[in-house]
Design an enzyme around this catalytic site. Sequence first.
Site, PDB file in Angstrom:
ATOM      1  N   GLU A  64      44.659  40.835  40.805  1.00 29.99           N
ATOM      2  CA  GLU A  64      43.645  41.586  41.382  1.00 29.99           C
ATOM      3  C   GLU A  64      44.014  42.928  40.655  1.00 29.99           C
ATOM      4  O   GLU A  64      44.443  43.585  41.343  1.00 29.99           O
ATOM      5  CB  GLU A  64      43.457  41.581  43.059  1.00 29.99           C
ATOM      6  CG  GLU A  64      42.188  42.234  43.366  1.00 29.99           C
ATOM      7  CD  GLU A  64      42.038  43.707  43.358  1.00 29.99           C
ATOM      8  OE1 GLU A  64      42.133  44.454  42.379  1.00 29.99           O
ATOM      9  OE2 GLU A  64      41.842  44.256  44.511  1.00 29.99           O
ATOM     10  N   GLU A 112      42.277  49.116  34.396  1.00 25.57           N
ATOM     11  CA  GLU A 112      43.863  49.230  35.002  1.00 25.57           C
ATOM     12  C   GLU A 112      44.541  48.495  34.034  1.00 25.57           C
ATOM     13  O   GLU A 112      45.724  47.844  34.260  1.00 25.57           O
ATOM     14  CB  GLU A 112      43.717  48.669  36.263  1.00 25.57           C
ATOM     15  CG  GLU A 112      43.659  50.009  37.161  1.00 25.57           C
ATOM     16  CD  GLU A 112      43.522  49.647  38.761  1.00 25.57           C
ATOM     17  OE1 GLU A 112      43.898  48.587  39.218  1.00 25.57           O
ATOM     18  OE2 GLU A 112      43.068  50.581  39.370  1.00 25.57           O
TER      19      GLU A 112
HETATM   20  N1  SAH Z   1      47.152  41.824  44.802  1.00 29.40           N
HETATM   21  C1  SAH Z   1      47.240  42.900  45.928  1.00 29.40           C
HETATM   22  C2  SAH Z   1      47.332  44.340  45.288  1.00 29.40           C
HETATM   23  C3  SAH Z   1      46.199  44.587  44.526  1.00 29.40           C
HETATM   24  S1  SAH Z   1      46.653  46.273  43.485  1.00 29.40           S
HETATM   25  C4  SAH Z   1      45.993  42.779  46.710  1.00 29.40           C
HETATM   26  O1  SAH Z   1      45.125  42.218  46.312  1.00 29.40           O
HETATM   27  O2  SAH Z   1      45.775  43.303  47.710  1.00 29.40           O
HETATM   28  C5  SAH Z   1      47.140  45.945  42.186  1.00 29.40           C
HETATM   29  C6  SAH Z   1      48.541  46.006  41.891  1.00 29.40           C
HETATM   30  O3  SAH Z   1      49.068  45.656  40.638  1.00 29.40           O
HETATM   31  C7  SAH Z   1      49.159  47.418  42.027  1.00 29.40           C
HETATM   32  O4  SAH Z   1      50.251  47.380  43.189  1.00 29.40           O
HETATM   33  C8  SAH Z   1      49.847  47.600  40.739  1.00 29.40           C
HETATM   34  O5  SAH Z   1      51.274  48.275  40.667  1.00 29.40           O
HETATM   35  C9  SAH Z   1      49.980  46.006  40.225  1.00 29.40           C
HETATM   36  N2  SAH Z   1      50.202  45.855  38.759  1.00 29.40           N
HETATM   37  C10 SAH Z   1      49.014  46.168  37.914  1.00 29.40           C
HETATM   38  N3  SAH Z   1      49.281  45.780  36.676  1.00 29.40           N
HETATM   39  C11 SAH Z   1      50.870  45.026  36.733  1.00 29.40           C
HETATM   40  C12 SAH Z   1      51.324  44.240  35.790  1.00 29.40           C
HETATM   41  N4  SAH Z   1      50.936  43.960  34.407  1.00 29.40           N
HETATM   42  N5  SAH Z   1      52.604  43.751  36.300  1.00 29.40           N
HETATM   43  C13 SAH Z   1      52.975  43.784  37.464  1.00 29.40           C
HETATM   44  N6  SAH Z   1      52.298  44.611  38.347  1.00 29.40           N
HETATM   45  C14 SAH Z   1      51.065  45.031  38.215  1.00 29.40           C
END
Ligand code: SAH
EC number: 2.1.1.321
Length: 672
Positions: free
Chosen positions: A144, A153
């Site tokens: 996500e 993002e």
């Molecule tokens: N999966 C959770 C949080 C989603 S928010 C849910 O659905 O509730 C997205 C998260 O991804 C954030 O915490 C951000 O720090 C992390 N993130 C984004 N890109 C990333 C990457 N390439 N590798 C590891 N973490 C990542």
Amino acid sequence: MKTFCGRANPTTGAMEWLEEDENYDYHQEIARSRYADMLHDKDRNVKYYQGIRAAVRRVKERGEKAIVLDIGTGTGLLSMMAASAGADFCYAVEVFKPMANAAVKIVEKNGFRDKIKVINKHSTEVTVGPDGDMECRANILVTELFDTELIGEGALPTYEHAHKYLVQEGCEAVPHRATVYVQLVESKRMWSWNKLFPVHVEAEDGEKIIVSPSEMENCPGVPSVCDIQLNQMPSSDFTILSDVVTMFSVDFSKPVRSASTCYRVQLEPVKSGKAQIVLSWWDIDMDPSGMINCTMAPYWVKSTSAFQWRDHWMQCVYFLSNEEPVLQGEKVYLTACRDEYSVWYKLQKARGEEENKAAVRVESPVCSCQAHLLWNRPRFGQLNDQNRTRQYIKSLMKVLKTDSVCLCISDGSLLPVLAHYLGAKQFFKANHLEDKIKIIEARPELLTSFHLEDKKISVLLGEPFFTTSLLPWHNLYFWYARTAVTSHLTSNVTVLPQSASLHMMIVEFQDLWRIRSPCGTCEGFDVQTMDDMIKNSLNFRESKEAEPHPLWEYPCKSLSDPQEVLTFDFRKTVPQHFLSTEGSVNLLRKGKSHGAVLWMEYHLAADISVNTGLLQISNEKGNCEWNPHCKQAVYFFSSVIESETLSDLPGAVTYAINFNPKTGDIAMDFKL
Ligand code: SAH
């Protein structure tokens, strides 16, 4: 260790880098994060869970072990869903350390320690192999990583890398695909966020019209997306020119390419008009069949029963570089171009066949007029607000005399131009206007009589507006600047605005409360660790802070009358002592007291003010109408009081509000 953090300083009008405790950044990020909003997004969570269950089932039906890679696990939520759905093992990758730590605790607390491994790395650093972070490649990819623009993002480069190195060919992906939709519209309101409209000035010698220079007229603007709660835009504020069409989609179960590319669709306008804006949103299909769909479509596109409020995903407004007349039924081509992180649009009329066939490459827009770099979208809207301009013109006409020597202190202001058209002969600081207006490139405290050609200022003007302001009272920099130039003012100087007042009201939010509200459990998983972490970060400073929100996008209802709490007299210099007030405000309506809203009102001249906050309470239910060009300050109460009936109302909320002249900050405390 110490870290440097950017902060607006109202006493200097500048962004400053302050040394903060190393945890400050973390706490700010967590306290202001979207995790709570995501956990409250029931529609999103339910559909992810359905999609994950279906993917695990498909893999099991093939007789394979289900190995999940969850990139950006946050609280660990999606991995816990997968483990509950029967996945054999989950690799939960999270780059943000405090979140990875929280995920470890949450996973343990929910009893998934043996099924989920949290990896505190960026996914592109993750290794696979006997000694690697992952023993083998995964066959289910769950993420996500989307923002309102879908790709902002970095979802595309992350997927591109994951398919190359971290997952098996033919893996299952949840979501399975994303689709971006567009609709062409004409909207004076939204267009006013991108172009400066002619300003009409009724001067003594007839009406004058100030038009923006041609380089501004033709400027393509900036490519940054304008994301808003489109559901708060009434249908009377725009005209639909085309049907909703699919612009492009991405299949996440196949290798993804993040390199720049363009997509083109043919549109047949359903109505003639001026094409100005592309509205856009996306949906995600959680499974290949498309039966589990989560959509950001606005209210006029989907049924209201499907409605889920959320702030982490909204809708996009893209501005075409110039407005383009279109005719009903006459085909046009809309091109979407994207790089790894952003999207922009171009509209073309259908001409020769050859031209249409040629693949169009459209460069990302670059602002050539500077205005789009200086003014953000709400600022354009504010400058185009004719009603507001009228208040300034009325008050300028009251204070200006033919021999006035004016100094204007505000960022990118039209006041000098207005004043010039109204007859002021001597003007300092502003845009070039023949020889009548002189721009002084000096900070107010460094202003010398040389700059002013030995003249004394008889009229000091400000909107006030400064680009560094985040909270309403940050524009009090005008007061500090006024204080710094005191020696250059005549003894009977007119200061416009003469004063400002800070107003406050207790409100119940329809939805915004969710972004700061604890969640407890989410789809049956205990995420209280996350709630505690957010609470801890919110309390990191002894005194909680107010945060800026554009409240026209976030409906609320007033529970108290608006109350004036502090005044700032710009005719005098900034005092040495604190300005403090204490009092109580009566609760008049039943409801949940989520917080207080604060805003500024500027008193330009006797009986003429501009209000940056509450415009009116529109009905007996207390629904509020806010200034659409300004952010208001929201102070969320740490506990919400709820009253079902007026008789069990606590009656009043007491407050203490303090303006510190040394820092320009306003601290506040409320007791329910
Ligand atoms: N999966 C959770 C949080 C989603 S928010 C849910 O659905 O509730 C997205 C998260 O991804 C954030 O915490 C951000 O720090 C992390 N993130 C984004 N890109 C990333 C990457 N390439 N590798 C590891 N973490 C990542």
